[in-house]
Write a protein that holds these residues in place. Structure first.
Motif, PDB file in Angstrom:
ATOM      1  N   THR A   1       0.951  -1.203  -0.213  1.00 29.29           N
ATOM      2  CA  THR A   1      -0.024   0.025   0.002  1.00 29.29           C
ATOM      3  C   THR A   1       0.823   1.264   0.070  1.00 29.29           C
ATOM      4  O   THR A   1       1.955   1.200   0.546  1.00 29.29           O
ATOM      5  N   GLY A   2       0.204   2.061  -0.492  1.00 26.67           N
ATOM      6  CA  GLY A   2       0.822   3.629  -0.444  1.00 26.67           C
ATOM      7  C   GLY A   2       0.075   4.735  -1.058  1.00 26.67           C
ATOM      8  O   GLY A   2      -0.988   4.241  -1.901  1.00 26.67           O
ATOM      9  N   ASP A   3       0.357   5.933  -0.815  1.00 29.57           N
ATOM     10  CA  ASP A   3      -0.221   6.898  -1.757  1.00 29.57           C
ATOM     11  C   ASP A   3       0.474   7.082  -3.208  1.00 29.57           C
ATOM     12  O   ASP A   3       1.427   7.823  -3.191  1.00 29.57           O
ATOM     13  N   LEU A   4      -0.236   6.606  -4.117  1.00 34.51           N
ATOM     14  CA  LEU A   4       0.198   6.410  -5.351  1.00 34.51           C
ATOM     15  C   LEU A   4      -0.157   7.693  -6.163  1.00 34.51           C
ATOM     16  O   LEU A   4       0.498   8.105  -7.155  1.00 34.51           O
ATOM     17  N   ASP A   5      -1.415   8.492  -5.991  1.00 34.74           N
ATOM     18  CA  ASP A   5      -1.605   9.757  -6.857  1.00 34.74           C
ATOM     19  C   ASP A   5      -1.457  11.002  -5.921  1.00 34.74           C
ATOM     20  O   ASP A   5      -1.869  11.880  -6.809  1.00 34.74           O
ATOM     21  N   GLY A   6      -1.073  10.915  -4.797  1.00 34.36           N
ATOM     22  CA  GLY A   6      -0.800  12.147  -3.965  1.00 34.36           C
ATOM     23  C   GLY A   6      -2.097  12.910  -3.443  1.00 34.36           C
ATOM     24  O   GLY A   6      -1.910  14.271  -3.102  1.00 34.36           O
ATOM     25  N   ASP A   7      -2.880  12.111  -3.314  1.00 33.84           N
ATOM     26  CA  ASP A   7      -4.497  12.584  -2.760  1.00 33.84           C
ATOM     27  C   ASP A   7      -4.759  12.449  -1.263  1.00 33.84           C
ATOM     28  O   ASP A   7      -5.610  12.964  -0.616  1.00 33.84           O
ATOM     29  N   GLY A   8      -3.465  12.002  -0.529  1.00 35.03           N
ATOM     30  CA  GLY A   8      -3.583  11.662   0.997  1.00 35.03           C
ATOM     31  C   GLY A   8      -4.385  10.180   1.260  1.00 35.03           C
ATOM     32  O   GLY A   8      -4.291  10.069   2.643  1.00 35.03           O
TER      33      GLY A   8
ATOM     34  N   LEU B   1      -5.540  -0.743  -6.316  1.00 36.28           N
ATOM     35  CA  LEU B   1      -7.087  -0.604  -5.689  1.00 36.28           C
ATOM     36  C   LEU B   1      -7.349   0.856  -5.109  1.00 36.28           C
ATOM     37  O   LEU B   1      -6.215   1.112  -4.580  1.00 36.28           O
ATOM     38  N   THR B   2      -8.534   1.194  -5.179  1.00 36.09           N
ATOM     39  CA  THR B   2      -8.713   2.317  -4.251  1.00 36.09           C
ATOM     40  C   THR B   2     -10.157   2.549  -3.804  1.00 36.09           C
ATOM     41  O   THR B   2     -10.824   1.513  -4.186  1.00 36.09           O
TER      42      THR B   2
ATOM     43  N   ALA C   1      10.240  -3.455 -13.747  1.00 36.36           N
ATOM     44  CA  ALA C   1       9.350  -2.635 -14.262  1.00 36.36           C
ATOM     45  C   ALA C   1       9.088  -1.257 -13.101  1.00 36.36           C
ATOM     46  O   ALA C   1       9.211  -1.518 -11.893  1.00 36.36           O
ATOM     47  N   LYS C   2       8.526  -0.313 -13.540  1.00 30.43           N
ATOM     48  CA  LYS C   2       8.523   0.857 -12.415  1.00 30.43           C
ATOM     49  C   LYS C   2       7.164   1.650 -13.184  1.00 30.43           C
ATOM     50  O   LYS C   2       7.310   2.202 -14.333  1.00 30.43           O
ATOM     51  N   TRP C   3       6.090   1.782 -12.436  1.00 28.25           N
ATOM     52  CA  TRP C   3       5.008   2.474 -12.705  1.00 28.25           C
ATOM     53  C   TRP C   3       4.645   3.680 -11.670  1.00 28.25           C
ATOM     54  O   TRP C   3       4.763   3.432 -10.374  1.00 28.25           O
ATOM     55  N   GLN C   4       4.487   4.938 -12.295  1.00 30.82           N
ATOM     56  CA  GLN C   4       3.906   5.996 -11.460  1.00 30.82           C
ATOM     57  C   GLN C   4       2.744   6.652 -12.086  1.00 30.82           C
ATOM     58  O   GLN C   4       2.575   6.603 -13.245  1.00 30.82           O
ATOM     59  N   TRP C   5       2.246   7.375 -11.294  1.00 27.43           N
ATOM     60  CA  TRP C   5       0.910   8.152 -11.619  1.00 27.43           C
ATOM     61  C   TRP C   5       1.245   9.334 -12.185  1.00 27.43           C
ATOM     62  O   TRP C   5       1.886  10.261 -11.418  1.00 27.43           O
ATOM     63  N   LYS C   6       1.134   9.730 -13.538  1.00 25.39           N
ATOM     64  CA  LYS C   6       1.352  10.804 -14.184  1.00 25.39           C
ATOM     65  C   LYS C   6       0.164  11.259 -15.216  1.00 25.39           C
ATOM     66  O   LYS C   6      -0.301  10.320 -15.893  1.00 25.39           O
TER      67      LYS C   6
END
Length: 192
Positions: free
Chosen positions: A84-91, A115-116, A172-177
């Motif tokens: 788990t972690g905050d992937l999109d920066g919304d808190g 999942l969210t 592989a590395k994925w980030q929310w952009k």
């Protein structure tokens, strides 16, 4: 024609009892392998510098409460790893789950799902698929760090490679952009 000086040996001829014994032994091995399964792997987040995002509030989505878009036939889908972690920066935390069908034998391919759940809902949902099971990949070295999903993908160079023996490895590395998960580590499989 010259005859052999060694007499025919009884054990060199296949008889029905030999086939029955072989079939029984194979059935025992299959039955035993379906009962003895390894413990589920868990992904641990490595300690690192804190992410420069908003503080994470709320409970991460529970993968057990989700129906994954995975066709498993008569067996169920199993969450092999999660992080788990905050992937999109919304808190709010997201959960990333590595899921495959609970096959009694072999190495079923993995799917990686994000999942969210909304601030006003307790129902988690799948919002992104990072790895499709149809791509026949197995996920290892899985983690969520610094707002990114990291994984090593084991795969196959051709359809002729047996499912037991992946012969390629890809980091592989994925980030929310820009409102989507972008793979920032290019797909460049190396042979193992």
């Amino acid at each position: 024609m010259q005859h052999s000086a060694v007499p025919d040996l009884a054990h060199t001829r296949t008889r029905p009892i030999h086939w029955v014994a072989t079939a029984t032994a194979i059935a025992a091995v299959v039955a035993l392998s379906s009962v003895l399964q390894p413990d589920a792997a868990t992904a641990a987040q490595a300690a690192g510098p804190p992410a420069k995002t908003a503080p994470v509030h709320g409970t991460p989505p529970d993968p057990a409460a989700v129906t994954f878009p995975l066709e498993c036939g008569p067996v169920k889908a199993v969450v092999q790893q999660k992080a788990t972690g905050d992937l999109d920066g919304d808190g709010r935390p997201e959960t990333v789950a590595v899921v495959h069908c609970d096959a009694p034998m072999g190495t079923p391919p993995d799917g990686v799902y994000v999942l969210t759940q909304g601030a006003d809902s307790d129902e988690p949902r799948v919002v992104a698929t990072l790895v499709e099971p149809k791509d026949r990949q197995t996920v290892t070295d899985f983690a969520v760090r610094g707002g990114a999903v990291l994984a090593t993908l084991l795969g196959y160079s051709t359809a002729d490679v047996p499912s037991c023996c992946p012969d390629t490895e890809d980091d592989a590395k994925w980030q929310w952009k820009n409102a989507a998960f972008v793979r920032s580590t290019p797909a460049g499989a190396r042979t193992v």
